[in-house]
Design an enzyme around this catalytic site. Structure first.
Site, PDB file in Angstrom:
ATOM      1  N   ARG A  27      -8.277  45.919 -29.973  1.00 28.91           N
ATOM      2  CA  ARG A  27      -9.122  45.306 -28.937  1.00 28.91           C
ATOM      3  C   ARG A  27      -9.937  44.151 -29.522  1.00 28.91           C
ATOM      4  O   ARG A  27     -10.394  43.271 -28.802  1.00 28.91           O
ATOM      5  CB  ARG A  27     -10.049  46.372 -28.295  1.00 28.91           C
ATOM      6  CG  ARG A  27     -10.998  45.826 -27.259  1.00 28.91           C
ATOM      7  CD  ARG A  27     -11.611  46.871 -26.334  1.00 28.91           C
ATOM      8  NE  ARG A  27     -11.907  48.121 -26.987  1.00 28.91           N
ATOM      9  CZ  ARG A  27     -12.967  48.348 -27.793  1.00 28.91           C
ATOM     10  NH1 ARG A  27     -13.825  47.385 -28.024  1.00 28.91           N
ATOM     11  NH2 ARG A  27     -13.149  49.527 -28.354  1.00 28.91           N
ATOM     12  N   TYR A  73     -10.982  29.722  -5.443  1.00 24.68           N
ATOM     13  CA  TYR A  73     -10.237  30.983  -5.452  1.00 24.68           C
ATOM     14  C   TYR A  73     -11.143  32.097  -4.942  1.00 24.68           C
ATOM     15  O   TYR A  73     -12.246  32.306  -5.464  1.00 24.68           O
ATOM     16  CB  TYR A  73      -9.707  31.276  -6.853  1.00 24.68           C
ATOM     17  CG  TYR A  73      -9.040  32.627  -6.894  1.00 24.68           C
ATOM     18  CD1 TYR A  73      -8.034  32.945  -5.974  1.00 24.68           C
ATOM     19  CD2 TYR A  73      -9.424  33.600  -7.791  1.00 24.68           C
ATOM     20  CE1 TYR A  73      -7.445  34.203  -5.967  1.00 24.68           C
ATOM     21  CE2 TYR A  73      -8.827  34.845  -7.805  1.00 24.68           C
ATOM     22  CZ  TYR A  73      -7.842  35.136  -6.880  1.00 24.68           C
ATOM     23  OH  TYR A  73      -7.261  36.378  -6.864  1.00 24.68           O
ATOM     24  N   ASP A  80     -11.896  25.711 -13.908  1.00 19.43           N
ATOM     25  CA  ASP A  80     -10.692  26.520 -13.713  1.00 19.43           C
ATOM     26  C   ASP A  80      -9.538  25.533 -13.547  1.00 19.43           C
ATOM     27  O   ASP A  80      -9.428  24.847 -12.528  1.00 19.43           O
ATOM     28  CB  ASP A  80     -10.859  27.403 -12.478  1.00 19.43           C
ATOM     29  CG  ASP A  80      -9.650  28.308 -12.239  1.00 19.43           C
ATOM     30  OD1 ASP A  80      -8.540  27.939 -12.674  1.00 19.43           O
ATOM     31  OD2 ASP A  80      -9.809  29.367 -11.604  1.00 19.43           O
ATOM     32  N   LYS A 110      -0.158  32.237 -13.483  1.00 17.66           N
ATOM     33  CA  LYS A 110       0.431  31.220 -12.602  1.00 17.66           C
ATOM     34  C   LYS A 110       1.390  30.315 -13.380  1.00 17.66           C
ATOM     35  O   LYS A 110       2.372  30.774 -13.906  1.00 17.66           O
ATOM     36  CB  LYS A 110      -0.683  30.434 -11.913  1.00 17.66           C
ATOM     37  CG  LYS A 110      -1.819  31.303 -11.378  1.00 17.66           C
ATOM     38  CD  LYS A 110      -1.381  32.277 -10.302  1.00 17.66           C
ATOM     39  CE  LYS A 110      -2.596  32.942  -9.688  1.00 17.66           C
ATOM     40  NZ  LYS A 110      -2.355  34.203  -9.057  1.00 17.66           N
TER      41      LYS A 110
HETATM   42  C1  LIG Z   1      -7.279  29.124  -9.210  1.00 20.66           C
HETATM   43  C2  LIG Z   1      -7.216  30.578  -9.590  1.00 20.66           C
HETATM   44  N1  LIG Z   1      -8.022  31.030 -10.560  1.00 20.66           N
HETATM   45  C3  LIG Z   1      -8.011  32.322 -10.936  1.00 20.66           C
HETATM   46  C4  LIG Z   1      -7.172  33.232 -10.346  1.00 20.66           C
HETATM   47  C5  LIG Z   1      -7.217  34.678 -10.772  1.00 20.66           C
HETATM   48  O1  LIG Z   1      -6.193  34.935 -11.662  1.00 20.66           O
HETATM   49  P1  LIG Z   1      -5.541  36.390 -11.884  1.00 20.66           P
HETATM   50  O2  LIG Z   1      -4.859  36.751 -10.603  1.00 20.66           O
HETATM   51  O3  LIG Z   1      -4.628  36.157 -13.033  1.00 20.66           O
HETATM   52  O4  LIG Z   1      -6.634  37.349 -12.212  1.00 20.66           O
HETATM   53  C6  LIG Z   1      -6.305  32.808  -9.348  1.00 20.66           C
HETATM   54  C7  LIG Z   1      -5.386  33.788  -8.703  1.00 20.66           C
HETATM   55  O5  LIG Z   1      -4.772  33.501  -7.689  1.00 20.66           O
HETATM   56  C8  LIG Z   1      -6.328  31.444  -8.958  1.00 20.66           C
HETATM   57  O6  LIG Z   1      -5.523  30.964  -7.990  1.00 20.66           O
END
Ligand SMILES: Cc1ncc(COP(=O)(O)O)c(C=O)c1O
Length: 391
Positions: A59, A112, A186, A211
């Site tokens: 971890r 998101y 992000d 993604k």
């Molecule tokens: C722009 C964005 N950031 C973060 C996330 C969250 O990622 P995760 O589903 O891998 O936890 C998503 C998920 O759809 C996303 O579209």
């Protein structure tokens, strides 16, 4: 740690991002495997007090993460290794923890949905003050930055999910830095091939590696990159204590995906551009959102600070020129090649009506359908969408 391939050619020329996606984090040297092995262990043979760099417990550190963390950093142009997490949300929770209790978080009113849910939960507990605004409105962001006493954190998604709004990323990050506000971007939609927020002034970059980076809808992972040793140490400590780590197999799969990122992303962007043009000219669609469209409000900005417009677009299916939820549902129910599903960034094309999710921000129109465009033949994609839209 194993010696890794250099990030520049022997004459000193730095490799381009498409090359780094293939070559960064690869073992180098006689008898080394071409791919780093997966280390399936929870602990390491270790006696005595740990010294920096020691492997003690999986971890704390794990050799299965190292090549992926090196590659993520190389792609985002960072000197320090990245940090991988068990999901994008785990990475986001870690990054959000950088704002101390009582601090202010400035964030997009529509981004998101689960990022917003997490922020709103922290606001409801009184941990942070939350200022939500339209990040494409630079004046609003600059005013919020000026009005937010330290400590504050500016959370940026650009293009936003799912409205594809484009912020003036370099100007806003520069202003936030001048105001002493920590900035997190992000970069999931743009990918490191489309934009490098650290070079534009960000303190921290987060990714849902689920993604485009992993790219095959077979793994959930997150990643963080920063060039601040202090922030990296805090984020590393948060991961160790909260335990939102990734397994060795997932890390391997994600890195295997990253190796083809440039090809996948190039094709996805090209396909998205064709579909956006066709939808924009189609009376069964309205309010097409794609920064690559010259008519898109974010086009000029995106053209300035992004290297690609991305492989995600959105539109509102219409009847008689008006957005139609019924038609949006019909599209999701009728597609055959497209997969009606949540998520994005895989090789396969996916679409969904976003407001079907209870926590989707209200700024997202009811009928809005988000399309994640994959690498299939674009004519097959268009034929399927055209049929699903009906007459
Ligand atoms: C722009 C964005 N950031 C973060 C996330 C969250 O990622 P995760 O589903 O891998 O936890 C998503 C998920 O759809 C996303 O579209």
């Amino acid at each position: 740690m194993t010696e890794m391939k250099a990030l520049r050619s022997p004459d000193g020329t730095p490799y381009a991002p498409a090359t780094l996606a293939v070559t960064a984090g690869r073992p180098h040297g006689q008898n080394q495997p071409v791919n780093s092995p997966i280390t399936l262990t929870s602990t390491f043979h270790h006696a005595g007090t740990a010294q920096p760099g020691d492997s003690v417990y999986a971890r704390f550190s794990n050799p299965s993460w190292d090549p992926l963390e090196a590659t993520l950093a190389a792609l985002e142009g960072a000197e320090l290794p990245g940090l991988v997490y068990g999901s994008g949300m785990a990475a986001i929770a870690a990054a959000l923890s950088l704002v101390p209790d009582g601090g202010t978080v400035i964030a997009p009113r529509a981004c998101y949905n689960t990022t917003l849910t997490l922020m709103q939960q922290q606001e409801a507990k009184g941990r942070v003050r939350l200022v939500l605004l339209d990040v494409s409105d630079s004046d609003a962001v600059l005013a919020a930055l000026a009005a937010s006493p330290a400590p504050a954190l500016f959370w940026l998604e650009s293009p936003t999910n799912p409205l594809l709004e484009v912020a003036d990323v370099p100007a806003l990050l520069t202003a936030a830095r001048a105001a002493g506000v920590t900035t997190v971007v992000d970069n999931t939609f743009a990918t490191p091939l489309g934009m490098n927020p650290l070079a534009l002034g960000a303190d921290v970059v987060v990714h849902s590696m689920t993604k485009f980076l992993a790219g095959h809808s077979d793994v959930i992972m997150g990643g963080i990159v920063t060039d601040s040793p202090e922030l990296r140490a805090t984020l590393h400590g948060y991961r160790t204590v909260h335990g939102a780590i990734s397994g060795g197999l997932d890390s391997y799969l994600a890195l295997r995906g990253v190796r083809t990122l440039a090809l996948r992303f190039e094709r996805g962007c090209a396909n998205a551009a064709v579909l956006a043009e066709r939808l924009a000219a189609d009376p069964r669609a309205c309010n097409v959102r794609y920064p690559g469209l010259e008519t898109d409000p974010g086009h000029a900005r995106a053209a300035q600070h992004m290297r690609a417009f991305g492989a995600v677009l959105a539109f509102e299916p219409a009847r008689a020129g008006q957005p139609s939820v019924e038609r949006a549902e019909q599209v999701s129910a009728s597609v055959a090649l497209w997969t009606p599903a949540t998520s994005l960034g895989g090789v396969e094309s996916i679409l969904e009506r976003r407001r079907r999710h209870a926590n989707e921000p209200l700024a997202v129109p009811e009928a809005l359908v988000r399309l994640s465009v994959g690498i299939e033949d674009v004519e097959d994609l268009w034929r399927d969408l055209d049929r699903a839209l009906g007459s």
